[in-house]
Design a protein around this motif. Structure first.
Motif, PDB file in Angstrom:
ATOM      1  N   ASP A  43       2.636   4.588  -2.391  1.00 55.69           N
ATOM      2  CA  ASP A  43       2.392   3.147  -2.341  1.00 55.69           C
ATOM      3  C   ASP A  43       1.733   2.849  -0.998  1.00 55.69           C
ATOM      4  N   PRO A  44       0.409   2.613  -0.971  1.00 55.44           N
ATOM      5  CA  PRO A  44      -0.319   2.482   0.300  1.00 55.44           C
ATOM      6  C   PRO A  44      -0.078   1.134   0.972  1.00 55.44           C
ATOM      7  N   VAL A  45       1.133   0.966   1.506  1.00 56.01           N
ATOM      8  CA  VAL A  45       1.556  -0.306   2.083  1.00 56.01           C
ATOM      9  C   VAL A  45       0.709  -0.645   3.299  1.00 56.01           C
ATOM     10  N   MET A  46       0.185  -1.865   3.309  1.00 52.91           N
ATOM     11  CA  MET A  46      -0.620  -2.338   4.440  1.00 52.91           C
ATOM     12  C   MET A  46      -0.086  -3.645   5.022  1.00 52.91           C
ATOM     13  N   VAL A  47       0.353  -4.542   4.143  1.00 49.91           N
ATOM     14  CA  VAL A  47       0.778  -5.877   4.564  1.00 49.91           C
ATOM     15  C   VAL A  47       2.079  -6.228   3.857  1.00 49.91           C
ATOM     16  N   ALA A  48       3.037  -6.811   4.573  1.00 47.25           N
ATOM     17  CA  ALA A  48       4.282  -7.265   3.965  1.00 47.25           C
ATOM     18  C   ALA A  48       4.014  -8.475   3.067  1.00 47.25           C
ATOM     19  N   THR A  49       4.938  -8.745   2.165  1.00 46.06           N
ATOM     20  CA  THR A  49       4.810  -9.906   1.278  1.00 46.06           C
ATOM     21  C   THR A  49       4.617 -11.187   2.070  1.00 46.06           C
ATOM     22  N   SER A  50       5.205 -11.252   3.253  1.00 50.98           N
ATOM     23  CA  SER A  50       5.087 -12.445   4.104  1.00 50.98           C
ATOM     24  C   SER A  50       3.697 -12.600   4.696  1.00 50.98           C
ATOM     25  N   GLY A  51       2.879 -11.544   4.636  1.00 48.02           N
ATOM     26  CA  GLY A  51       1.542 -11.590   5.193  1.00 48.02           C
ATOM     27  C   GLY A  51       1.390 -10.849   6.507  1.00 48.02           C
ATOM     28  N   SER A  52       2.468 -10.275   7.032  1.00 45.29           N
ATOM     29  CA  SER A  52       2.425  -9.564   8.307  1.00 45.29           C
ATOM     30  C   SER A  52       1.842  -8.160   8.123  1.00 45.29           C
ATOM     31  N   ASP A  53       0.947  -7.769   9.029  1.00 47.43           N
ATOM     32  CA  ASP A  53       0.371  -6.420   8.986  1.00 47.43           C
ATOM     33  C   ASP A  53       1.436  -5.388   9.323  1.00 47.43           C
ATOM     34  N   LEU A  54       1.466  -4.297   8.532  1.00 52.50           N
ATOM     35  CA  LEU A  54       2.427  -3.230   8.761  1.00 52.50           C
ATOM     36  C   LEU A  54       1.772  -1.935   9.236  1.00 52.50           C
ATOM     37  N   VAL A  55       0.450  -1.833   9.132  1.00 50.65           N
ATOM     38  CA  VAL A  55      -0.271  -0.653   9.619  1.00 50.65           C
ATOM     39  C   VAL A  55      -1.576  -1.105  10.264  1.00 50.65           C
ATOM     40  N   ASP A  56      -2.157  -0.196  11.068  1.00 43.48           N
ATOM     41  CA  ASP A  56      -3.446  -0.506  11.676  1.00 43.48           C
ATOM     42  C   ASP A  56      -4.559   0.220  10.924  1.00 43.48           C
ATOM     43  N   GLU A  57      -5.793  -0.030  11.330  1.00 43.72           N
ATOM     44  CA  GLU A  57      -6.938   0.543  10.634  1.00 43.72           C
ATOM     45  C   GLU A  57      -6.951   2.068  10.691  1.00 43.72           C
ATOM     46  N   ALA A  58      -6.511   2.644  11.807  1.00 45.23           N
ATOM     47  CA  ALA A  58      -6.493   4.097  11.933  1.00 45.23           C
ATOM     48  C   ALA A  58      -5.535   4.727  10.925  1.00 45.23           C
ATOM     49  N   THR A  59      -4.404   4.068  10.689  1.00 46.04           N
ATOM     50  CA  THR A  59      -3.445   4.595   9.715  1.00 46.04           C
ATOM     51  C   THR A  59      -4.004   4.502   8.302  1.00 46.04           C
ATOM     52  N   ILE A  60      -4.642   3.376   7.987  1.00 49.01           N
ATOM     53  CA  ILE A  60      -5.254   3.227   6.661  1.00 49.01           C
ATOM     54  C   ILE A  60      -6.311   4.304   6.446  1.00 49.01           C
ATOM     55  N   ALA A  61      -7.084   4.612   7.482  1.00 53.91           N
ATOM     56  CA  ALA A  61      -8.129   5.630   7.372  1.00 53.91           C
ATOM     57  C   ALA A  61      -7.551   7.018   7.126  1.00 53.91           C
ATOM     58  N   SER A  62      -6.269   7.222   7.460  1.00 53.10           N
ATOM     59  CA  SER A  62      -5.643   8.535   7.292  1.00 53.10           C
ATOM     60  C   SER A  62      -4.973   8.715   5.935  1.00 53.10           C
ATOM     61  N   PHE A  63      -5.086   7.709   5.060  1.00 54.01           N
ATOM     62  CA  PHE A  63      -4.408   7.775   3.763  1.00 54.01           C
ATOM     63  C   PHE A  63      -5.009   8.824   2.824  1.00 54.01           C
ATOM     64  N   GLY A  64      -6.277   9.205   3.036  1.00 52.43           N
ATOM     65  CA  GLY A  64      -6.984  10.068   2.096  1.00 52.43           C
ATOM     66  C   GLY A  64      -6.243  11.331   1.699  1.00 52.43           C
ATOM     67  N   PRO A  65      -5.822  12.172   2.649  1.00 44.87           N
ATOM     68  CA  PRO A  65      -5.124  13.407   2.275  1.00 44.87           C
ATOM     69  C   PRO A  65      -3.853  13.181   1.464  1.00 44.87           C
ATOM     70  N   LEU A  66      -3.142  12.082   1.727  1.00 50.28           N
ATOM     71  CA  LEU A  66      -1.942  11.791   0.941  1.00 50.28           C
ATOM     72  C   LEU A  66      -2.296  11.367  -0.480  1.00 50.28           C
ATOM     73  N   MET A  67      -3.357  10.578  -0.616  1.00 49.02           N
ATOM     74  CA  MET A  67      -3.778  10.187  -1.961  1.00 49.02           C
ATOM     75  C   MET A  67      -4.204  11.406  -2.772  1.00 49.02           C
ATOM     76  N   GLN A  68      -4.789  12.392  -2.106  1.00 53.45           N
ATOM     77  CA  GLN A  68      -5.273  13.579  -2.807  1.00 53.45           C
ATOM     78  C   GLN A  68      -4.147  14.458  -3.331  1.00 53.45           C
TER      79      GLN A  68
END
Length: 266
Positions: free
Chosen positions: A106-131
């Motif tokens: 579950d590529p969590v980025m933002v809480a339901t409240s709207g608060s950011d939970l990860v930064d851009e560098a972390t999002i960019a690192s999601f690829g190997p996990l998705m694979q």
């Protein structure tokens, strides 16, 4: 002798208010007959109104938690949620590359409240996990971020989901809760095309804190039970929908779900 429950490892952040993250996962896994284990990636000060603070765990400590569970008890399925840092994401992808069970990411980025939970560098690192994931479960804003789009219209969801499925060679469950219209439609898409779609009437409520965590944890538990993927998605959706319907009404903002009120599912 009774059959042991499926062993489910949740790798995610902690929500101090109990509505999302590790706490929602434990409730969901338990209610669906699984044995819950955890590896905490971050500790948050959080409630229904927002996220007041985040402390990311040291990557090696996260790996120690994962190893402690897998090297002793083992796991039939793994759910991955909030990661906290690109280092955690990269180490997890390496550690779980040979895992034989199901992996729900579950590529969590933002809480339901709207608060950011990860930064851009972390999002960019999601690829190997998705694979290495069996299935990836983005909502529409997450799907847009993962496919380089500003936003996704309802007519473009399938195209975006297949783009992600092809790019990462995985199955994508594109969740439609952030879409428009009276019905929320979720689509299961493989690199070869659409596998199934499910729809339900939207519930008019502010109590939706932890829906993504609940759905992904439910899906991991059902896959751990040995359920076929499409059926597991159907039952996981039904569990999440029932938990929203039975929300206890706590908090001044986006309130938590009523996991404990969901007793049985067809």
């Amino acid at each position: 002798m009774t059959t042991p429950p499926p062993r489910i490892l949740s790798i995610a952040g902690s929500d101090s208010s109990g509505g999302a993250g590790i706490q929602a996962d434990i409730k969901t896994i338990t209610m669906l007959g699984g044995y819950a284990m955890t590896a905490i990636t971050a500790v948050t000060a959080q409630n229904t109104r927002g996220v007041q603070g985040i402390e990311v765990m040291h990557p090696e400590l996260v790996m120690d938690q994962v190893d402690s569970c897998l090297d002793d008890i083992g796991a039939d399925a793994i759910k991955i949620g909030m990661l906290g840092s690109p280092e955690i994401a990269m180490l997890l992808a390496e550690r779980l590359d040979s895992f034989a069970g199901a992996i729900v990411f579950d590529p969590v980025m933002v809480a339901t409240s709207g608060s950011d939970l990860v930064d851009e560098a972390t999002i960019a690192s999601f690829g190997p996990l998705m694979q290495i994931a069996t299935i990836v479960t983005p909502n529409l804003p997450e799907l847009a971020a993962l496919t380089g789009r500003a936003a996704i219209a309802d007519d473009d969801v399938f195209e975006a989901a297949q783009q992600l499925a092809e790019a990462q060679d995985t199955i994508v469950l594109a969740k439609g809760g952030h879409g428009e219209g009276a019905e929320a439609i979720d689509r299961i898409v493989s690199p070869k095309g659409k596998l199934a779609s499910f729809g339900h009437a939207r519930i008019d409520t502010r109590h939706t804190h932890g829906t993504g965590c609940t759905l992904s944890a439910a899906l991991a538990t059902l896959l751990g039970h040995g359920q076929p993927l499409t059926h597991a998605v159907r039952v996981a959706r039904a569990f999440t929908y029932a938990a929203i319907e039975n929300a206890p009404g706590f908090g001044e903002g986006n309130g938590p779900l009523g996991h404990q009120a969901v007793r049985t599912l067809d």
